[in-house]
Design a protein around this motif. Structure first.
Motif, mmCIF file in Angstrom:
data_model
loop_
_atom_site.group_PDB
_atom_site.id
_atom_site.type_symbol
_atom_site.label_atom_id
_atom_site.label_comp_id
_atom_site.label_asym_id
_atom_site.label_seq_id
_atom_site.Cartn_x
_atom_site.Cartn_y
_atom_site.Cartn_z
ATOM 1 N N ALA A 1 -4.930 -0.718 3.331
ATOM 2 C CA ALA A 1 -4.861 -2.328 3.196
ATOM 3 C C ALA A 1 -4.582 -2.801 2.332
ATOM 4 C CB ALA A 1 -5.593 -2.785 4.296
ATOM 5 N N GLU A 2 -4.993 -2.484 1.398
ATOM 6 C CA GLU A 2 -5.257 -2.294 0.088
ATOM 7 C C GLU A 2 -3.792 -2.501 -1.073
ATOM 8 O OE1 GLU A 2 -8.926 -1.424 -2.200
ATOM 9 O OE2 GLU A 2 -9.907 -2.520 -0.285
ATOM 10 N N GLN A 3 -3.368 -1.522 -0.472
ATOM 11 C CA GLN A 3 -2.586 -0.574 -1.152
ATOM 12 C C GLN A 3 -0.925 -1.488 -0.908
ATOM 13 O OE1 GLN A 3 -1.786 1.352 -3.591
ATOM 14 N NE2 GLN A 3 -3.978 1.514 -4.310
ATOM 15 N N ALA A 4 -0.128 -1.178 0.457
ATOM 16 C CA ALA A 4 -0.028 -1.606 1.709
ATOM 17 C C ALA A 4 0.365 -3.153 2.789
ATOM 18 C CB ALA A 4 1.152 -0.833 1.878
ATOM 19 N N PRO A 5 -0.506 -4.125 1.947
ATOM 20 C CA PRO A 5 -0.702 -4.737 2.573
ATOM 21 C C PRO A 5 0.538 -5.361 3.503
ATOM 22 C CG PRO A 5 -0.982 -6.193 1.289
ATOM 23 C CD PRO A 5 -0.437 -5.011 0.694
ATOM 24 N N ALA A 6 1.207 -5.297 3.651
ATOM 25 C CA ALA A 6 2.319 -5.843 4.476
ATOM 26 C C ALA A 6 2.797 -4.954 5.396
ATOM 27 C CB ALA A 6 3.822 -6.014 3.456
ATOM 28 N N VAL A 7 2.502 -3.046 5.794
ATOM 29 C CA VAL A 7 2.271 -2.480 5.786
ATOM 30 C C VAL A 7 1.330 -2.364 6.714
ATOM 31 C CG1 VAL A 7 3.449 0.122 6.744
ATOM 32 C CG2 VAL A 7 4.030 -1.334 4.410
ATOM 33 N N PHE A 8 0.164 -2.277 6.137
ATOM 34 C CA PHE A 8 -1.350 -1.327 7.223
ATOM 35 C C PHE A 8 -2.321 -2.985 7.228
ATOM 36 C CE2 PHE A 8 0.581 2.155 5.567
ATOM 37 C CZ PHE A 8 1.074 3.166 6.197
ATOM 38 N N ASP A 9 -3.104 -2.980 8.965
ATOM 39 C CA ASP A 9 -4.506 -3.951 8.056
ATOM 40 C C ASP A 9 -4.868 -3.062 9.580
ATOM 41 O OD1 ASP A 9 -5.777 -6.145 8.329
ATOM 42 O OD2 ASP A 9 -3.949 -7.240 9.566
ATOM 43 N N LEU A 10 -6.403 -3.405 9.173
ATOM 44 C CA LEU A 10 -7.355 -3.211 9.574
ATOM 45 C C LEU A 10 -7.618 -3.723 11.277
ATOM 46 C CD1 LEU A 10 -9.579 -1.162 7.430
ATOM 47 C CD2 LEU A 10 -8.317 -0.422 8.313
ATOM 48 N N ASP A 11 -7.855 -3.513 12.123
ATOM 49 C CA ASP A 11 -7.857 -4.285 13.302
ATOM 50 C C ASP A 11 -9.963 -4.670 13.423
ATOM 51 O OD1 ASP A 11 -9.593 -1.920 13.960
ATOM 52 O OD2 ASP A 11 -7.817 -1.370 16.127
ATOM 53 N N ASP A 12 -10.067 -5.347 14.087
ATOM 54 C CA ASP A 12 -11.520 -5.910 14.831
ATOM 55 C C ASP A 12 -12.399 -4.862 14.879
ATOM 56 O OD1 ASP A 12 -10.489 -8.247 14.453
ATOM 57 O OD2 ASP A 12 -10.363 -8.995 15.953
ATOM 58 N N ASP A 13 -12.422 -3.491 14.960
ATOM 59 C CA ASP A 13 -13.088 -2.194 15.304
ATOM 60 C C ASP A 13 -12.742 -1.932 13.970
ATOM 61 O OD1 ASP A 13 -13.738 -2.558 17.080
ATOM 62 O OD2 ASP A 13 -12.047 -2.033 18.302
ATOM 63 N N ALA B 1 7.878 2.313 -1.939
ATOM 64 C CA ALA B 1 6.813 2.403 -2.682
ATOM 65 C C ALA B 1 4.889 2.335 -2.263
ATOM 66 C CB ALA B 1 6.944 2.007 -3.784
ATOM 67 N N ALA B 2 4.882 1.057 -1.493
ATOM 68 C CA ALA B 2 3.927 0.587 -1.452
ATOM 69 C C ALA B 2 2.601 1.591 -0.649
ATOM 70 C CB ALA B 2 3.969 -1.345 -1.772
ATOM 71 N N ALA B 3 3.678 1.765 0.445
ATOM 72 C CA ALA B 3 3.023 2.452 1.416
ATOM 73 C C ALA B 3 3.031 4.003 1.014
ATOM 74 C CB ALA B 3 4.856 2.600 2.899
ATOM 75 N N ARG B 4 3.673 4.825 0.296
ATOM 76 C CA ARG B 4 3.682 5.715 -0.276
ATOM 77 C C ARG B 4 2.426 6.182 -0.939
ATOM 78 N NH1 ARG B 4 9.783 7.275 -1.450
ATOM 79 N NH2 ARG B 4 9.956 8.734 0.688
ATOM 80 N N ALA B 5 1.951 5.159 -1.957
ATOM 81 C CA ALA B 5 0.889 4.751 -2.010
ATOM 82 C C ALA B 5 -0.724 4.321 -0.920
ATOM 83 C CB ALA B 5 1.055 3.339 -3.434
ATOM 84 N N ALA B 6 -0.380 3.893 -0.200
ATOM 85 C CA ALA B 6 -1.257 3.428 0.905
ATOM 86 C C ALA B 6 -1.490 5.094 1.482
ATOM 87 C CB ALA B 6 -0.392 2.667 1.681
ATOM 88 N N ILE B 7 -0.532 6.484 1.574
ATOM 89 C CA ILE B 7 -0.695 7.500 2.307
ATOM 90 C C ILE B 7 -1.394 7.780 1.429
ATOM 91 C CG2 ILE B 7 0.871 9.629 3.038
ATOM 92 C CD1 ILE B 7 3.072 7.736 4.113
ATOM 93 N N ASN B 8 -1.442 8.275 -0.175
ATOM 94 C CA ASN B 8 -1.520 9.478 -0.795
ATOM 95 C C ASN B 8 -3.655 8.365 -1.372
ATOM 96 O OD1 ASN B 8 0.379 10.321 -1.249
ATOM 97 N ND2 ASN B 8 1.109 9.328 -2.674
ATOM 98 N N SER B 9 -4.023 7.212 -0.946
ATOM 99 C CA SER B 9 -5.625 6.645 -1.309
ATOM 100 C C SER B 9 -5.548 6.745 -0.037
ATOM 101 C CB SER B 9 -4.651 5.470 -1.743
ATOM 102 O OG SER B 9 -4.571 4.340 -0.415
#
Length: 65
Positions: free
Chosen positions: A17-29, A47-55
């Motif tokens: 979520a830090e690397q790609a906030p438009a692609v990922f988030d965390l839910d309440d759990d 590019a941001a999504a790939r960075a997120a995958i790698n992180s």
């Protein structure tokens, strides 16, 4: 690009979520939410999504080919 998310493996670190906030988030759990689940990630977010995958420290994300 499409992404597979293993929610059982996710430990809620939130680096995706830090690397790609438009692609990922965390839910309440503190579980990953993939905003484009079952759809292609927009080209301007790849590019941001790939960075997120790698992180991800537990490899809960992977790019589908």
């Amino acid at each position: 690009m499409e992404i597979s998310v293993d929610r059982d493996r996710c430990e809620g670190h939130g680096l995706c979520a830090e690397q790609a906030p438009a692609v990922f988030d965390l839910d309440d759990d503190a579980q990953v939410v993939h905003h484009f689940d079952g759809r292609a990630v927009p080209e301007d977010q790849v590019a941001a999504a790939r960075a997120a995958i790698n992180s991800c420290p537990v490899a809960a994300l992977r790019e589908l080919t």
